[in-house]
Design an enzyme around this catalytic site. Structure first.
Site: not given
Length: 213
Positions: A56, A77
């Site tokens: 990210e 995730e």
């Protein structure tokens, strides 16, 4: 950002987790937004595993250079029972489109550098990402800083809105560059060259004394 161990500790305290609410990710979002809004280009050299929060972070940079090797880039995730909460669902969809992003995120994919290049997650894959990042930094440092800053602003701010507003943003940014001393200097340098030398200068411009205004 948080490690998996830290997330487990936080998730184990359900009441504390509820009380924390979106503050858990708000600080990280704000930091990445400041990075995106920086008036200078940001280059990331991805020379190891770049997953989860690290990926990210890379998505908030302007140019991503991947290094060949046994590395993985991506957002795993969902496989951990959560989702990319540090802007991954939003930045990835803006980068490669919602259709490709949702498949990537739902499967919790992590991919090697060459596949990341094919997917458009990185701009280049090289043998030494840090060396290449420094080369690009030197190249960008030779360009007029006002033009770089306003171009970056126009691309990101415009992409967050609809076309007509984006064109207004672009028009304002273009006017700023036209009114800048650096813009005038760069254009004068270009037209001052013999016609047959102009294309070569565009490919490898010599750096006038830009002042950043």
């Amino acid at each position: 950002h948080y490690s998996v161990e830290e997330l487990v500790s936080l998730a184990s305290d359900r009441e504390g987790m509820r009380a924390m609410g979106t503050a858990l990710t708000a600080g990280y979002h704000a930091m990445l937004l400041r990075l995106r809004n920086l008036a200078k280009p940001v280059i990331v050299a991805m020379n190891g595993d770049t997953m989860g929060g690290g990926f990210e972070l890379s998505l908030s940079c302007d140019i991503r250079i991947g290094q060949r090797g046994d590395h993985r880039f991506g957002l795993p995730e969902v496989k951990l029972g959560i989702l990319p909460g540090g802007s991954g669902t939003q930045r990835l969809s803006r980068l490669i489109g919602a259709g490709k992003a949702v498949e990537f995120i739902l499967r919790g994919r992590v991919v090697p550098p060459e596949e990341a290049l094919t997917l458009g997650l990185v701009h280049e894959v090289v043998d030494d990402a840090l060396v290449r990042a420094r080369e690009l930094a030197v190249e960008l440092a030779a360009l007029p800083p006002v033009a770089l800053a306003r171009a970056k602003h126009a691309v990101y701010t415009g992409s967050d809105t609809h076309l007509s507003t984006g064109l207004d943003i672009e028009g304002s940014a273009f006017l700023e560059t036209m009114l800048s001393d650096d813009g005038l200097l760069a254009m004068k340098t270009y037209i001052g060259l013999p016609y047959e030398q102009r294309r070569a200068w565009l490919e490898r411009p010599t750096k006038p004394q830009y002042k950043g205004k």
